[in-house]
Scaffold this motif. Structure first.
Motif, PDB file in Angstrom:
ATOM      1  N   ALA A  45       0.808  -1.218   0.000  1.00  0.00           N
ATOM      2  CA  ALA A  45       0.000   0.000   0.000  1.00  0.00           C
ATOM      3  C   ALA A  45       0.840   1.266   0.000  1.00  0.00           C
ATOM      4  O   ALA A  45       0.409   2.283  -0.525  1.00  0.00           O
ATOM      5  N   THR A  46       2.033   1.224   0.576  1.00  0.00           N
ATOM      6  CA  THR A  46       2.878   2.418   0.655  1.00  0.00           C
ATOM      7  C   THR A  46       4.198   2.163  -0.053  1.00  0.00           C
ATOM      8  O   THR A  46       4.562   1.018  -0.330  1.00  0.00           O
ATOM      9  N   LEU A  51       9.344  -0.971  -0.970  1.00  0.00           N
ATOM     10  CA  LEU A  51      10.798  -1.137  -0.876  1.00  0.00           C
ATOM     11  C   LEU A  51      11.167  -2.330  -0.007  1.00  0.00           C
ATOM     12  O   LEU A  51      12.044  -3.126  -0.354  1.00  0.00           O
ATOM     13  N   ALA A  52      10.497  -2.481   1.133  1.00  0.00           N
ATOM     14  CA  ALA A  52      10.797  -3.585   2.050  1.00  0.00           C
ATOM     15  C   ALA A  52      10.482  -4.931   1.398  1.00  0.00           C
ATOM     16  O   ALA A  52      11.279  -5.874   1.483  1.00  0.00           O
ATOM     17  N   GLU A  53       9.340  -5.039   0.751  1.00  0.00           N
ATOM     18  CA  GLU A  53       8.955  -6.308   0.109  1.00  0.00           C
ATOM     19  C   GLU A  53       9.883  -6.638  -1.053  1.00  0.00           C
ATOM     20  O   GLU A  53      10.262  -7.789  -1.248  1.00  0.00           O
ATOM     21  N   THR A  54      10.278  -5.634  -1.812  1.00  0.00           N
ATOM     22  CA  THR A  54      11.205  -5.846  -2.915  1.00  0.00           C
ATOM     23  C   THR A  54      12.553  -6.330  -2.401  1.00  0.00           C
ATOM     24  O   THR A  54      13.149  -7.247  -2.969  1.00  0.00           O
ATOM     25  N   GLU A 106      14.249   0.977  -8.755  1.00  0.00           N
ATOM     26  CA  GLU A 106      13.685   1.918  -7.786  1.00  0.00           C
ATOM     27  C   GLU A 106      14.633   2.221  -6.624  1.00  0.00           C
ATOM     28  O   GLU A 106      14.453   3.209  -5.929  1.00  0.00           O
ATOM     29  N   ILE A 107      15.617   1.378  -6.371  1.00  0.00           N
ATOM     30  CA  ILE A 107      16.496   1.549  -5.213  1.00  0.00           C
ATOM     31  C   ILE A 107      17.755   2.277  -5.640  1.00  0.00           C
ATOM     32  O   ILE A 107      18.538   1.779  -6.447  1.00  0.00           O
ATOM     33  N   GLU A 108      17.946   3.472  -5.097  1.00  0.00           N
ATOM     34  CA  GLU A 108      19.113   4.275  -5.436  1.00  0.00           C
ATOM     35  C   GLU A 108      20.316   3.936  -4.560  1.00  0.00           C
ATOM     36  O   GLU A 108      21.453   3.949  -5.016  1.00  0.00           O
ATOM     37  N   ARG A 109      20.057   3.660  -3.263  1.00  0.00           N
ATOM     38  CA  ARG A 109      21.145   3.318  -2.360  1.00  0.00           C
ATOM     39  C   ARG A 109      20.633   2.332  -1.334  1.00  0.00           C
ATOM     40  O   ARG A 109      19.548   2.489  -0.784  1.00  0.00           O
ATOM     41  N   ALA A 110      21.428   1.301  -1.102  1.00  0.00           N
ATOM     42  CA  ALA A 110      21.113   0.307  -0.082  1.00  0.00           C
ATOM     43  C   ALA A 110      22.318   0.159   0.829  1.00  0.00           C
ATOM     44  O   ALA A 110      23.446   0.063   0.354  1.00  0.00           O
ATOM     45  N   THR A 135      13.329   3.880   3.687  1.00  0.00           N
ATOM     46  CA  THR A 135      12.799   3.048   4.755  1.00  0.00           C
ATOM     47  C   THR A 135      13.918   2.255   5.395  1.00  0.00           C
ATOM     48  O   THR A 135      14.995   2.099   4.820  1.00  0.00           O
ATOM     49  N   LYS A 136      13.650   1.751   6.587  1.00  0.00           N
ATOM     50  CA  LYS A 136      14.532   0.821   7.274  1.00  0.00           C
ATOM     51  C   LYS A 136      13.758  -0.479   7.405  1.00  0.00           C
ATOM     52  O   LYS A 136      12.555  -0.473   7.696  1.00  0.00           O
TER      53      LYS A 136
END
Length: 144
Positions: A45-46, A51-54, A106-110, A135-136
């Motif tokens: 939903a958010t 990001l977390a699920e990916t 979608e992820i620029e930095r991890a 997100t964390k």
């Protein structure tokens, strides 16, 4: 010789009004897609949920295992989890995890903030910066 592109560059840039990306939620205990009360599969939903699920999906997928994913999707260390102490260093695992996550569009930095190893399981504590937010999260990866 080269084609001429006619148009505005502003049309190529995503507007902040565009809908957030989504993915289906996965139940990691039963290894099944989550379903709502109406039987439909549940979507994130958010943006933080997305990001977390990916991140969970990427870190729990071995590279080259499934033909539907590109060679950039997934990680190589999953086959080495049982032999971590002798065969693979934590720095290599950290680097592979960060590179695999940053390969996603979608992820620029991890950043792997911390890791914990128990039996055949690695728990990652991540900070993710996406193109639309950050997100964390905590991700468990284990040998299948």
């Amino acid at each position: 010789m080269f084609p001429q592109l006619n148009g505005q560059e502003a049309g190529l840039i995503q507007s902040p009004d565009s809908p957030i990306p989504w993915t289906y939620r996965f139940d990691w205990q039963t290894r099944q897609w989550k379903q709502g009360p109406d039987g439909r599969y549940v979507r994130t939903a958010t943006y933080a949920e997305y990001l977390a699920e990916t991140a969970k999906k990427i870190l729990n997928t071995r590279r080259f295992r499934y033909a539907i994913y590109s060679e950039r999707y997934g990680v190589d260390f999953l086959s080495e989890i049982g032999r971590v102490k002798t065969g693979l260093s934590l720095a290599v695992i950290r680097t592979q995890a960060e590179e695999a996550l940053e390969a996603h569009s979608e992820i620029e930095r991890a950043q792997v903030v911390d890791m914990k190893i128990e039996n055949n399981r690695i728990t990652f504590y991540l900070e993710l910066l996406g193109s639309r937010g950050s997100t964390k999260t905590e991700v468990d990866a284990w040998q299948r």
